[in-house]
Design a protein around this motif. Structure first.
Motif, PDB file in Angstrom:
ATOM      1  N   ASP A 359       0.874  -1.174   0.000  1.00 21.61           N
ATOM      2  CA  ASP A 359       0.000   0.000   0.000  1.00 21.61           C
ATOM      3  C   ASP A 359       0.909   1.221   0.000  1.00 21.61           C
ATOM      4  OD1 ASP A 359      -1.736   2.083   0.507  1.00 21.61           O
ATOM      5  OD2 ASP A 359      -2.951   0.957   1.927  1.00 21.61           O
ATOM      6  N   GLU A 375      -8.545  -9.532   0.512  1.00 21.93           N
ATOM      7  CA  GLU A 375      -9.495 -10.427   1.172  1.00 21.93           C
ATOM      8  C   GLU A 375     -10.208 -11.310   0.143  1.00 21.93           C
ATOM      9  OE1 GLU A 375      -9.021  -7.246   1.828  1.00 21.93           O
ATOM     10  OE2 GLU A 375      -8.583  -7.162   3.972  1.00 21.93           O
ATOM     11  N   GLN A 378      -7.700 -13.862  -1.307  1.00 24.10           N
ATOM     12  CA  GLN A 378      -7.338 -14.852  -0.296  1.00 24.10           C
ATOM     13  C   GLN A 378      -8.421 -15.925  -0.215  1.00 24.10           C
ATOM     14  OE1 GLN A 378      -5.137 -13.091   2.959  1.00 24.10           O
ATOM     15  NE2 GLN A 378      -6.524 -14.083   4.371  1.00 24.10           N
ATOM     16  N   LEU A 386      -0.650 -10.470   2.321  1.00 21.87           N
ATOM     17  CA  LEU A 386      -0.187  -9.553   3.360  1.00 21.87           C
ATOM     18  C   LEU A 386      -0.138  -8.156   2.760  1.00 21.87           C
ATOM     19  CD1 LEU A 386       1.322  -8.948   6.101  1.00 21.87           C
ATOM     20  CD2 LEU A 386       3.438  -9.294   4.829  1.00 21.87           C
ATOM     21  N   ASN A 389       2.530  -1.302   4.590  1.00 21.04           N
ATOM     22  CA  ASN A 389       2.404   0.127   4.309  1.00 21.04           C
ATOM     23  C   ASN A 389       3.767   0.717   3.992  1.00 21.04           C
ATOM     24  OD1 ASN A 389       0.069  -0.349   6.646  1.00 21.04           O
ATOM     25  ND2 ASN A 389      -0.512   0.870   4.897  1.00 21.04           N
ATOM     26  N   ASN A 406       5.933  -7.831   9.869  1.00 22.76           N
ATOM     27  CA  ASN A 406       4.787  -8.367   9.113  1.00 22.76           C
ATOM     28  C   ASN A 406       5.234  -9.410   8.099  1.00 22.76           C
ATOM     29  OD1 ASN A 406       1.900  -7.199   9.396  1.00 22.76           O
ATOM     30  ND2 ASN A 406       3.237  -5.472   9.822  1.00 22.76           N
ATOM     31  N   ALA A 409       6.414 -12.571   9.878  1.00 23.17           N
ATOM     32  CA  ALA A 409       5.263 -13.317  10.414  1.00 23.17           C
ATOM     33  C   ALA A 409       4.511 -14.021   9.288  1.00 23.17           C
ATOM     34  CB  ALA A 409       4.335 -12.369  11.165  1.00 23.17           C
ATOM     35  N   PHE A 410       4.470 -13.376   8.151  1.00 24.56           N
ATOM     36  CA  PHE A 410       3.795 -13.950   6.981  1.00 24.56           C
ATOM     37  C   PHE A 410       4.510 -15.234   6.534  1.00 24.56           C
ATOM     38  CE2 PHE A 410       2.916 -13.722   2.271  1.00 24.56           C
ATOM     39  CZ  PHE A 410       1.547 -13.928   2.367  1.00 24.56           C
TER      40      PHE A 410
END
Lengths: 417, 258
Positions: A359, A375, A378, A386, A389, A406, A409-410
């Motif tokens: 983003d 979303e 997915q 994921l 920003n 992030n 973790a992904f």
């Protein structure tokens, strides 16, 4: 010395063709610089997916401010200049290519002077030619230069959010391309010549086909080139399309990458996961992110961004309509349905495990996470996505620790699958 | 006796927890992270060990997590706080659920399935609105010790509505409300409400809801407010602030093959 030491430590594998690319890019900037000094040939500034082939056919040398924006980003000088443009009324929320480029111009600085000895500034334009297919910001960007330099700004206003492309779309764009010709004839002093136009459309087609093949080498496992390297090697496809030079370059790069595929020499050692990058690069963090993903044994190997310079439609036998089609069927101007199907196709073609959406704060047209697409994809594709920003150039919008946590973790999520 | 330690070095506080091979908690400790994460981690670890009969010779494995996870030189391994929170939460609530963790610097919404596998996660954007840092900043502006917020909010007659996204602008908005004569209790309830709003914007809250983190640990009324707003019961682990550290210790146990 320090730089040499650092290079040694890098885990990013070398691409040998890069040396040749640096040379042709240098030649390109010197040619522009010489023309600007001599006043001939005339120089057109063009948006990245503007009617470059038409301009080349009319004898212009073509310079791309968006490429300069990317250079400001990748040299991490953009943040020196963005505030300068902010101060004259260009918001920090608008395109940071625009604000960094305009800011650099106001300060009379450019990374080109550091990279290429003897170049004192960006090559002054004789005409500014935009296509709003990237965004409306490019038009505002050129309008600023138009007033500042007293140079005409002309262009094409595109359709947006297109599903199916109809003849009426193409006719309107063809009409707008043809409308540019009288002004371009007047500025260049050259009459429009359809055969020359066909010639340059043909060269761009050949370039784009090779660039596509380059990107498609990444369908191999392991993938031979990372997205981060692709964004650099894309340079000639952007600024030298319509030239034999670009064609020769991509032949060379393709041969090298095909060799890597044959030897199973992946960009990431022990490649475990394959990721799609949706959105703009974070130019100031290319190397940093490339190394970070290497540590995670994750190959970022396909993207909307690099594929945006594939123009399948180019047809020298029908140059106006095919150019209109090429510049209208690109991802950025299409509707959500088209974009989702496109990404779905890429996920399957490149055997990908996940999608990373960037983003980009100042680039809404290239931030496709904003209308629920992650979303929806997915759910449909059953692969995780994921969103991080950041921004293409304005590093104030990028929180390194958060982005990396992030991403890590992904990957942990993929590992636990 | 073998033991397994999880150290969660957060932006505000560092938590350490020690478990044995049966996943029983032997000790735990929290202190401020301060400016030196390594020191904070060592301190939390030492404090967690003290009095539980654990000696270093028996040490098995230390796994660090959190914002400062890479600063813990004595850790054998690291994992992100997102994985660790999911792990820690599932230990106490072993069924599909949505975990909301309100940390010092970030908020997370993590979804796990019936097997404990993480399905998705979201973190707040880089802005600190909706995190513990937001509450700290506003408490500071109001000159109220952070530990007294909950006691004030519970006495509120109504919840002051705050409209801004931004911590700094919210502070300004609060000054305006004070000038207008709004009661401090109502304002504090309002800032709790603002944090809850930010969490609700992040992700749909499906199924069973668990909440963790320092804000949850120290502000039971905040949890009650959250529960009322979403119309659902909220489950809170017995050591809400240690959820990430517990997950780290459990991963340490797994990595050691215990």
């Amino acid at each position: 010395m320090a730089e040499k030491k650092e290079k040694k430590k890098s885990k990013i594998k070398k691409i040998q063709s890069a040396g040749h690319m640096r040379k042709i890019m240098a030649d390109y900037f010197y040619e522009l610089n010489n023309a600007a000094k001599a006043g001939s040939p005339k120089i057109a500034w063009c948006t990245s997916v503007g009617p470059a082939e038409l301009l080349l056919s009319m004898g212009f040398l073509v310079y791309y401010p968006e490429n300069h924006g990317a250079i400001l980003g990748s040299t991490r000088t953009a943040n020196d200049y963005i505030p300068v443009a902010n101060a004259i009324g260009y918001s920090p929320d608008i395109c940071s290519y625009l604000t960094s480029d305009v800011g650099a111009f106001i300060k009379g600085e450019t990374p080109l002077t550091r990279a290429y000895e003897g170049i004192e500034g960006v090559p002054k334009p004789d005409v500014l030619v935009y296509n709003t297919n990237q965004c409306r910001d490019v038009q505002e960007w050129f309008n600023w230069y138009s007033k500042e330099l007293n140079v005409p700004s002309i262009g094409i206003t595109t359709y947006r959010n297109i599903g199916e492309i109809h003849d009426y779309h193409l006719e309107a764009i063809v009409g707008q391309i043809k409308d540019l010709i009288p002004t371009l004839e007047q500025i260049s002093g050259n009459k429009f010549d359809i055969d020359k136009f066909k010639h340059f459309v043909g060269l761009s087609r050949d370039c784009t086909k090779l660039w596509k093949k380059v990107l498609e080498t990444n369908t191999a496992v392991p993938a031979p080139i990372s997205f981060f390297d692709e964004t650099i090697h894309m340079g000639p496809a952007v600024v030298l399309r319509g030239s034999e030079t670009a064609i020769e370059y991509y032949k060379l790069l393709l041969e090298e990458l095909e060799g890597k595929v044959a030897q199973k020499d992946g960009a990431v050692e022990e490649e475990k996961y394959r990721i799609y990058w949706e959105g703009m690069p974070i130019w100031g963090k290319l190397r940093d992110l490339a190394e970070f993903f290497i540590d995670l044994k994750t190959a970022v190997i396909a993207s909307t961004y690099c594929n945006s310079w594939i123009f399948d439609a180019f047809d020298p036998d029908d140059p106006f309509t095919s150019m209109a089609r090429a510049y209208t069927e690109i991802f950025i101007v299409r509707d959500e349905n088209f974009k989702e199907k496109y990404i779905e196709g890429m996920i399957n073609k490149y055997k990908l495990d996940g999608i990373l959406f960037h983003d980009s704060k100042t680039c809404p047209n290239n931030s496709n996470n904003r209308y629920g697409m992650p979303e929806r994809l997915q759910k449909k594709l059953k692969i995780p996505s994921l969103t991080i920003n950041g921004d293409l150039n304005d590093l104030r919008c990028y929180s390194e620790e958060q982005a990396k946590t992030n991403i890590e973790a992904f990957i942990e999520q993929l590992e636990a699958k | 006796m073998k033991y397994f330690a999880g150290i969660d070095v957060g932006a505000s506080t560092t938590k350490a927890i020690i478990i044995n091979g049966k996943k029983e908690i032997l000790g735990y400790s929290v202190n401020d992270s301060g400016a030196d994460f390594e020191v904070a981690a060592e301190q939390a670890f030492e404090d967690a060990k003290s009095g539980v009969g654990v000696v270093d010779e028996n040490k098995s494995f230390v796994l660090s997590t959190g914002y400062g996870r890479r600063n813990v030189q004595f850790a054998d391994s690291t994992k992100t706080e997102i994985s660790c929170h999911a792990k820690g939460s599932f230990q106490e609530f072993p069924h599909a659920h949505t975990l909301i963790d309100i940390g010092g610097q970030d908020s997370k919404i993590i979804k796990v399935d019936d097997s404990g596998k993480r399905i998705s996660f979201k973190m707040n954007r880089k802005c600190a609105a909706g995190t513990g840092a937001f509450l700290e900043e506003i408490a500071n502006r109001l000159k109220i010790p952070i530990g007294k917020l909950d006691g004030l909010a519970v006495k509120a007659k109504e919840e002051t509505q705050l409209g801004s996204y931004c911590t700094v602008f919210t502070a300004t908005e609060i000054l305006t409300k004070i000038r207008e004569g709004v009661e401090v209790e109502d304002l504090v309830k309002g800032i709790f409400g603002a944090v809850i709003k930010r969490a609700l914007e992040m992700d749909p809250l499906d199924g069973n809801i668990v909440m963790s983190g320092g804000v949850v640990a120290h502000n039971p009324f905040f949890v009650q407010m959250f529960s009322e707003k979403i119309g659902k019961e909220i489950f809170v682990p017995s050591l809400p602030q240690y959820t990430g550290a517990l997950g780290a210790a459990l991963y340490a146990l797994e990595e050691e093959g215990g």
